[in-house]
Design a protein around this motif. Sequence first.
Motif, PDB file in Angstrom:
ATOM      1  N   GLY A 530       0.801  -1.204   0.000  1.00 60.86           N
ATOM      2  CA  GLY A 530       0.000   0.000   0.000  1.00 60.86           C
ATOM      3  C   GLY A 530       0.840   1.264   0.000  1.00 60.86           C
ATOM      4  O   GLY A 530       1.946   1.327  -0.521  1.00 60.86           O
ATOM      5  N   LEU A 531       0.294   2.290   0.634  1.00 65.77           N
ATOM      6  CA  LEU A 531       0.886   3.618   0.598  1.00 65.77           C
ATOM      7  C   LEU A 531       2.021   3.811   1.590  1.00 65.77           C
ATOM      8  O   LEU A 531       2.760   4.780   1.488  1.00 65.77           O
ATOM      9  CB  LEU A 531      -0.205   4.670   0.882  1.00 65.77           C
ATOM     10  CG  LEU A 531      -1.352   4.713  -0.126  1.00 65.77           C
ATOM     11  CD1 LEU A 531      -2.492   5.534   0.415  1.00 65.77           C
ATOM     12  CD2 LEU A 531      -0.875   5.289  -1.441  1.00 65.77           C
ATOM     13  N   PHE A 532       2.136   2.943   2.586  1.00 62.19           N
ATOM     14  CA  PHE A 532       3.111   3.139   3.651  1.00 62.19           C
ATOM     15  C   PHE A 532       4.130   1.996   3.641  1.00 62.19           C
ATOM     16  O   PHE A 532       4.247   1.226   4.584  1.00 62.19           O
ATOM     17  CB  PHE A 532       2.419   3.228   5.004  1.00 62.19           C
ATOM     18  CG  PHE A 532       1.364   4.294   5.059  1.00 62.19           C
ATOM     19  CD1 PHE A 532       1.705   5.637   5.016  1.00 62.19           C
ATOM     20  CD2 PHE A 532       0.032   3.951   5.129  1.00 62.19           C
ATOM     21  CE1 PHE A 532       0.742   6.615   5.057  1.00 62.19           C
ATOM     22  CE2 PHE A 532      -0.945   4.927   5.174  1.00 62.19           C
ATOM     23  CZ  PHE A 532      -0.594   6.257   5.127  1.00 62.19           C
ATOM     24  N   GLU A 533       4.844   1.873   2.554  1.00 63.74           N
ATOM     25  CA  GLU A 533       5.906   0.884   2.451  1.00 63.74           C
ATOM     26  C   GLU A 533       7.237   1.482   2.905  1.00 63.74           C
ATOM     27  O   GLU A 533       7.356   2.677   3.176  1.00 63.74           O
ATOM     28  CB  GLU A 533       6.013   0.374   1.012  1.00 63.74           C
ATOM     29  CG  GLU A 533       4.797  -0.409   0.549  1.00 63.74           C
ATOM     30  CD  GLU A 533       4.946  -0.903  -0.868  1.00 63.74           C
ATOM     31  OE1 GLU A 533       4.289  -1.884  -1.216  1.00 63.74           O
ATOM     32  OE2 GLU A 533       5.749  -0.303  -1.617  1.00 63.74           O
ATOM     33  N   ASN A 534       8.249   0.615   2.999  1.00 66.13           N
ATOM     34  CA  ASN A 534       9.618   1.024   3.333  1.00 66.13           C
ATOM     35  C   ASN A 534       9.693   1.725   4.690  1.00 66.13           C
ATOM     36  O   ASN A 534      10.383   2.736   4.853  1.00 66.13           O
ATOM     37  CB  ASN A 534      10.192   1.938   2.237  1.00 66.13           C
ATOM     38  CG  ASN A 534      10.194   1.280   0.879  1.00 66.13           C
ATOM     39  OD1 ASN A 534      10.454   0.079   0.763  1.00 66.13           O
ATOM     40  ND2 ASN A 534       9.890   2.045  -0.161  1.00 66.13           N
ATOM     41  N   GLY A 535       8.970   1.197   5.665  1.00 66.84           N
ATOM     42  CA  GLY A 535       9.042   1.746   7.012  1.00 66.84           C
ATOM     43  C   GLY A 535       8.282   3.036   7.223  1.00 66.84           C
ATOM     44  O   GLY A 535       8.396   3.647   8.296  1.00 66.84           O
ATOM     45  N   GLN A 536       7.502   3.493   6.248  1.00 67.71           N
ATOM     46  CA  GLN A 536       6.747   4.724   6.412  1.00 67.71           C
ATOM     47  C   GLN A 536       5.463   4.462   7.186  1.00 67.71           C
ATOM     48  O   GLN A 536       4.978   3.334   7.257  1.00 67.71           O
ATOM     49  CB  GLN A 536       6.414   5.332   5.044  1.00 67.71           C
ATOM     50  CG  GLN A 536       7.628   5.831   4.286  1.00 67.71           C
ATOM     51  CD  GLN A 536       7.241   6.453   2.968  1.00 67.71           C
ATOM     52  OE1 GLN A 536       6.144   6.217   2.461  1.00 67.71           O
ATOM     53  NE2 GLN A 536       8.137   7.239   2.399  1.00 67.71           N
ATOM     54  N   SER A 537       4.921   5.533   7.777  1.00 68.33           N
ATOM     55  CA  SER A 537       3.676   5.453   8.527  1.00 68.33           C
ATOM     56  C   SER A 537       2.943   6.783   8.397  1.00 68.33           C
ATOM     57  O   SER A 537       3.450   7.737   7.785  1.00 68.33           O
ATOM     58  CB  SER A 537       3.937   5.120   9.996  1.00 68.33           C
ATOM     59  OG  SER A 537       4.643   6.174  10.624  1.00 68.33           O
ATOM     60  N   VAL A 538       1.771   6.841   8.981  1.00 71.73           N
ATOM     61  CA  VAL A 538       0.997   8.083   8.957  1.00 71.73           C
ATOM     62  C   VAL A 538       1.759   9.203   9.643  1.00 71.73           C
ATOM     63  O   VAL A 538       1.769  10.355   9.187  1.00 71.73           O
ATOM     64  CB  VAL A 538      -0.368   7.845   9.626  1.00 71.73           C
ATOM     65  CG1 VAL A 538      -1.141   9.151   9.743  1.00 71.73           C
ATOM     66  CG2 VAL A 538      -1.173   6.829   8.834  1.00 71.73           C
ATOM     67  N   PHE A 539       2.416   8.888  10.747  1.00 65.58           N
ATOM     68  CA  PHE A 539       3.124   9.910  11.499  1.00 65.58           C
ATOM     69  C   PHE A 539       4.344  10.408  10.740  1.00 65.58           C
ATOM     70  O   PHE A 539       4.705  11.592  10.850  1.00 65.58           O
ATOM     71  CB  PHE A 539       3.519   9.348  12.866  1.00 65.58           C
ATOM     72  CG  PHE A 539       2.369   8.780  13.627  1.00 65.58           C
ATOM     73  CD1 PHE A 539       1.456   9.613  14.244  1.00 65.58           C
ATOM     74  CD2 PHE A 539       2.171   7.411  13.702  1.00 65.58           C
ATOM     75  CE1 PHE A 539       0.379   9.096  14.942  1.00 65.58           C
ATOM     76  CE2 PHE A 539       1.105   6.883  14.401  1.00 65.58           C
ATOM     77  CZ  PHE A 539       0.199   7.730  15.017  1.00 65.58           C
TER      78      PHE A 539
END
Length: 622
Positions: A530-539
């Motif tokens: 989805g949109l939050f790959e590679n260790g990314q998150s909403v924060f």
Amino acid sequence: AAQHPGRPLHWVAARTRRNMQISNIGAWKSWRQSQSARCRKVWGRIKEALTNLLPWQHTLHSIKGRFGIGVKAYFVFLRYLVYLNLLHCALIGAFIIGPTIIYGNNSGELVSGDELPTKSKPTPELFVPFPQHFDFLLGSGYLERSPVFFGFYRRGSLDLPCLNMPLLYLAGILSILLLSFILVVRRTIVGYKHTWMLRKRYNMNVSYKIFCGWDFTIQDSDSASLKRGCIRNDLKLLLEEQRFSMRVAQRKLGQKVRLYLLRFFLNVLVLSLLGGAFYLIFFAINTSMKKTAYQGVIKLVFEYLPPVTITFVNLLLPHIFRKISTFEDYSFTMQINSTLVRSIFLKLASLGIYLFFIFNLPPRVQPEMVQPGTTRVQPEMCRENRLGKEMYKLSIFNFLATICNAFLFNFPRKFLQEACPSSLLARLSGQQRFLIPFNVLDLVYGQTVSWMGVYYCPLLPLIGTVTLIVTFYIKKVTVLWCCRPEQRMFRASNSSVLFHFMLLLGLIMAAVTLGFNFYLPPLENVDPCGLFENGQSVFNITAVCVASLPGPAQSTLSYLTSEAFALPLLLAEVVLLTSYVSRGRANQKTIERLKDMLVTSSSDKRFLVKQHAMMVKQESES
């Protein structure tokens, strides 16, 4: 009158006064007034035409004429949910689908695990590969790689610090929840104010029920006789409630102790039923998660075991709660309210427990044959897709339960009563009634599932819109063809607040679930997607956006999210609440004064009538 033969005298007098006013005010002002009156008339006709163009308006009038305003309130509530889901679809299209189409995805399909050449031995017929037509029921196959689920969406070519696909996706979901909160709170407050004005300040006494209780929208003689019976039943209900109050006041200490003990054991029974239902849901979830080696119809059964269990529990226990409330020696209104409160808790708590177990269960592993006699463990899909599939299955099965209830229970029961009305089975089944509270609870449950799953399954509002429209026509045919009107009409104005409050509880549960998912750590053996790959998150993405803003904007956002902003916010809330409470008390005092003025004016009229009668009598004697 001679200039207008055939016209009544009052029309001639009104026309004369109108001409005199025109001569006094001048031609220009007269022309403006006539044009204003003509515009108001045209605008009124346009509004009437637009009102007639509303979906199912004629159907609602027909249902109200035959079954009363209570059953119509259910269909109005269903139409309100259709409009709400259409608004959700517009927001999803503007924030998510539109940018995805314009800027595209940077990747094609979801990849789960390493792509290895596989060879598999022929399997028995019981374990045949999953047919493609089951993908629609399970959300697997092509649907799993489609825009239906969260894992389809990627960052795309739009990659600015404060304008990118993850932020647009999050803005779309938050706007849905925020607008839904505003609309539901507004409907709840308006309904509560209306109920407060009618129930708390103006009690429906016997004279009101007799002289003002008739429904002038009734169309046929059967409905008219039914309405007369409803008014008679309302009067009986009022007398029963008064007699119940007198009986409660006359209870002795021993009777109170026995009654409280009985209610205590009945509430223990209710809690035991709720605990057993929750354990049954947990057992169904655990069984469904473990049985992953099966294929075909067997796998379909195991995949749908939790939705089937939840639906079965939500169908059975509310009727048991209704029977239990009859033994608690409450008033009729209290029996209905206690049944509704227990049913609300059952439906929302069962959904919450289902989500809790889904969040905390370890990820499933899917054994996959690599070479004859050897297997490899393939990681499961990402958490968002997993939750989206569960919400998708709940929505689909809730709709399938509605269809099966109509075509496998209501319609055959109607055929049986028409073909063999004197048979034992027809007499035992009895006449069908449209239980409005339980049907509204089903709508609230379905909308709560849609709110909970919209983040993980963005097209769930579109699915909900289609299912609600089909549900409308199914319920319409069921009501008009299969059901008989209730002898006691449902008081829609008294319970609409409760229905919207239930929607509000479901919305709050959905928001809490979404926040809980944001704070959860990533699972092991689960591929990011989805949109939050590679260790990314909403924060992470929001922090990057805030860091790219100018200094004053960052200071403002930092102040708004700090503890220092809490004090003025609390003070503003206190001022608003104090003003609303003061206005409510002032309105209450005004209402009391107006009621006293009505009583005084009625007594003055009686006094004047007596004086006039006395004067007439004296004149006749003299």
